[in-house]
Write a protein that holds these residues in place. Structure first.
Motif, PDB file in Angstrom:
ATOM      1  N   ILE A  29       0.575  -1.251   0.037  1.00 40.80           N
ATOM      2  CA  ILE A  29       0.059   0.043  -0.094  1.00 40.80           C
ATOM      3  C   ILE A  29       0.872   1.295   0.040  1.00 40.80           C
ATOM      4  CG2 ILE A  29      -1.541   1.365   1.414  1.00 40.80           C
ATOM      5  CD1 ILE A  29      -3.049  -0.700   0.168  1.00 40.80           C
ATOM      6  N   GLN A  30       0.532   2.029  -0.932  1.00 39.19           N
ATOM      7  CA  GLN A  30       1.101   3.481  -0.997  1.00 39.19           C
ATOM      8  C   GLN A  30       0.113   4.495  -0.894  1.00 39.19           C
ATOM      9  OE1 GLN A  30       4.528   3.440  -1.008  1.00 39.19           O
ATOM     10  NE2 GLN A  30       5.012   1.493  -1.408  1.00 39.19           N
ATOM     11  N   LYS A  31       0.206   5.461   0.226  1.00 35.95           N
ATOM     12  CA  LYS A  31      -0.644   6.509   0.433  1.00 35.95           C
ATOM     13  C   LYS A  31      -2.190   5.915   0.254  1.00 35.95           C
ATOM     14  CE  LYS A  31       2.762  10.030  -0.885  1.00 35.95           C
ATOM     15  NZ  LYS A  31       2.879  10.623   0.457  1.00 35.95           N
ATOM     16  N   GLY A  32      -2.534   4.829   0.961  1.00 34.54           N
ATOM     17  CA  GLY A  32      -3.544   4.170   0.617  1.00 34.54           C
ATOM     18  C   GLY A  32      -4.286   3.597  -0.455  1.00 34.54           C
ATOM     19  N   LYS A  33      -3.399   3.457  -1.276  1.00 36.48           N
ATOM     20  CA  LYS A  33      -3.501   2.935  -2.627  1.00 36.48           C
ATOM     21  C   LYS A  33      -2.511   1.552  -2.735  1.00 36.48           C
ATOM     22  CE  LYS A  33      -4.848   6.998  -5.057  1.00 36.48           C
ATOM     23  NZ  LYS A  33      -4.424   8.053  -6.001  1.00 36.48           N
ATOM     24  N   TRP A  34      -3.311   0.958  -3.574  1.00 35.26           N
ATOM     25  CA  TRP A  34      -2.442  -0.331  -4.089  1.00 35.26           C
ATOM     26  C   TRP A  34      -1.158   0.006  -4.799  1.00 35.26           C
ATOM     27  CZ3 TRP A  34      -3.167  -4.349  -1.327  1.00 35.26           C
ATOM     28  CH2 TRP A  34      -4.624  -4.880  -1.118  1.00 35.26           C
ATOM     29  N   ASP A  35       0.061  -0.628  -4.292  1.00 37.58           N
ATOM     30  CA  ASP A  35       1.316  -0.699  -5.226  1.00 37.58           C
ATOM     31  C   ASP A  35       1.064  -1.484  -6.301  1.00 37.58           C
ATOM     32  OD1 ASP A  35       4.066  -1.809  -6.002  1.00 37.58           O
ATOM     33  OD2 ASP A  35       4.639  -0.318  -4.453  1.00 37.58           O
ATOM     34  N   ALA A  36       1.312  -0.791  -7.521  1.00 39.10           N
ATOM     35  CA  ALA A  36       1.023  -1.215  -8.952  1.00 39.10           C
ATOM     36  C   ALA A  36       2.000  -2.573  -9.205  1.00 39.10           C
ATOM     37  CB  ALA A  36       1.239  -0.292  -9.906  1.00 39.10           C
ATOM     38  N   LYS A  37       3.100  -2.583  -8.804  1.00 39.67           N
ATOM     39  CA  LYS A  37       4.001  -3.650  -9.373  1.00 39.67           C
ATOM     40  C   LYS A  37       3.742  -4.845  -8.215  1.00 39.67           C
ATOM     41  CE  LYS A  37       8.152  -3.180  -7.625  1.00 39.67           C
ATOM     42  NZ  LYS A  37       8.276  -4.445  -6.778  1.00 39.67           N
ATOM     43  N   ASN A  38       3.397  -4.665  -7.053  1.00 48.16           N
ATOM     44  CA  ASN A  38       3.138  -5.660  -6.128  1.00 48.16           C
ATOM     45  C   ASN A  38       1.836  -6.224  -6.299  1.00 48.16           C
ATOM     46  OD1 ASN A  38       5.641  -5.183  -5.099  1.00 48.16           O
ATOM     47  ND2 ASN A  38       4.944  -4.101  -3.190  1.00 48.16           N
ATOM     48  N   MET A  39       0.827  -5.543  -6.717  1.00 46.26           N
ATOM     49  CA  MET A  39      -0.412  -6.027  -6.852  1.00 46.26           C
ATOM     50  C   MET A  39      -0.427  -7.006  -8.107  1.00 46.26           C
ATOM     51  SD  MET A  39      -3.312  -5.617  -5.429  1.00 46.26           S
ATOM     52  CE  MET A  39      -2.228  -6.216  -4.166  1.00 46.26           C
ATOM     53  N   LEU A  40       0.302  -6.743  -9.332  1.00 43.79           N
ATOM     54  CA  LEU A  40       0.422  -7.518 -10.199  1.00 43.79           C
ATOM     55  C   LEU A  40       1.117  -8.778 -10.074  1.00 43.79           C
ATOM     56  CD1 LEU A  40       1.886  -5.293 -13.386  1.00 43.79           C
ATOM     57  CD2 LEU A  40      -0.565  -6.454 -12.906  1.00 43.79           C
ATOM     58  N   LEU A  41       1.983  -8.588  -8.871  1.00 43.62           N
ATOM     59  CA  LEU A  41       2.550 -10.138  -8.575  1.00 43.62           C
ATOM     60  C   LEU A  41       1.748 -11.012  -7.584  1.00 43.62           C
ATOM     61  CD1 LEU A  41       6.188 -10.354  -6.635  1.00 43.62           C
ATOM     62  CD2 LEU A  41       4.039 -11.350  -5.668  1.00 43.62           C
TER      63      LEU A  41
END
Length: 273
Positions: A205-217
């Motif tokens: 999580i970055q500033k309340g949002k999903w981390d794009a790279k980690n979400m893909l993983l």
């Protein structure tokens, strides 16, 4: 040597982040199942979701005015242990933990009276090699003390969190950032950081949002888990974060401050120090 059951896992969180905490618990059950019996969820506020969580873990409900450090402090008062493993809800354990190795690691921290140990590693030119599992932190190391995932003794929790009214997780990290800026370059005696990612932690999580790279993983690895309908950070922000993590251990302090002042205005970085 003290036994493996001398620890508790504390998940400090707000009721507004319980969707993240539920995902943490699902991944914990898959990747470190024996740890489920050690979990204490300590929330700011209460909601119908906390009642459901009581069916699978211990829950401490704190006032709406509480901070995350207070959540840790209050949980530690109610559930005694030789050492506490503290995870923010998004510090996901994303693959199987070697339980025997982690048991030895926990015993090592307790036996050697380590008061604080950051659980997600970070490269640094500093660090006294005190153990096969961890190195001692240097006062000059930026973000050596992180709130994302750490082990702490009862003594450390009392020292850091008991006497500061309205003390937040941000205050905790800024305290040690200011110390790093002082360029003292001294080793802590009982503050450490793991050499390897033994808990397989993937903050997402970055500033309340999903981390794009980690979400893909995560979505690829766990297609059956619902990762909730939160927004995802932009790939521009993602690239800035990746660059920051690469440069942090090696970049001179003056250049780091220049980059922050040029690109910040509090949109990409949490502090201006």
């Amino acid at each position: 040597m003290k036994k493996y059951n001398k620890f508790k896992i504390i998940l400090p969180t707000s009721v507004h982040y319980l969707d993240i905490t539920i995902i943490f618990l699902k991944l914990l059950k898959i990747n470190w199942p024996s740890a489920m019996s050690h979990v204490v969820i300590s929330t700011i506020g209460r909601s119908p979701v906390t009642e459901k969580l009581k069916e699978i873990a211990e829950v401490v409900e704190n006032p709406n005015t509480a901070t995350l450090p207070e959540c840790i402090l209050n949980a530690s008062h109610l559930y005694t242990a030789d050492i506490y493993l503290v995870f923010l809800g998004d510090a996901f354990i994303y693959k199987r933990v070697n339980e025997k190795l982690v048991a030895n690691l926990i015993d090592n921290l307790i036996t050697n009276e380590i008061e604080y140990c950051r659980l997600d590693p970070q490269f640094s030119f500093f660090g006294e090699r005190k153990s096969k599992f961890y190195r001692l932190l240097n006062t000059n190391e930026r973000y050596g003390h992180s709130f994302v995932a750490f082990a702490a003794s009862p003594k450390f929790i009392l020292k850091e969190f008991a006497n500061s009214k309205n003390y937040t997780d941000r205050d905790f990290e800024i305290k040690y950032l200011r110390l790093a800026n002082s360029n003292k370059r001294e080793y802590f005696k009982r503050d450490a950081i793991l050499k390897k990612n033994y808990f397989n932690i993937l903050p997402s999580i970055q500033k309340g949002k999903w981390d794009a790279k980690n979400m893909l993983l995560l979505k690829k690895k766990y297609p059956k888990i619902d990762f909730s309908n939160r927004a995802t950070i932009s790939w521009k922000y993602e690239l800035i974060l990746i660059g920051r993590n690469v440069m942090l251990p090696v970049i001179p302090n003056k250049l780091r401050m220049y980059i922050k002042n040029k690109f910040n205005k509090k949109s990409y970085f949490d502090t201006n120090i």
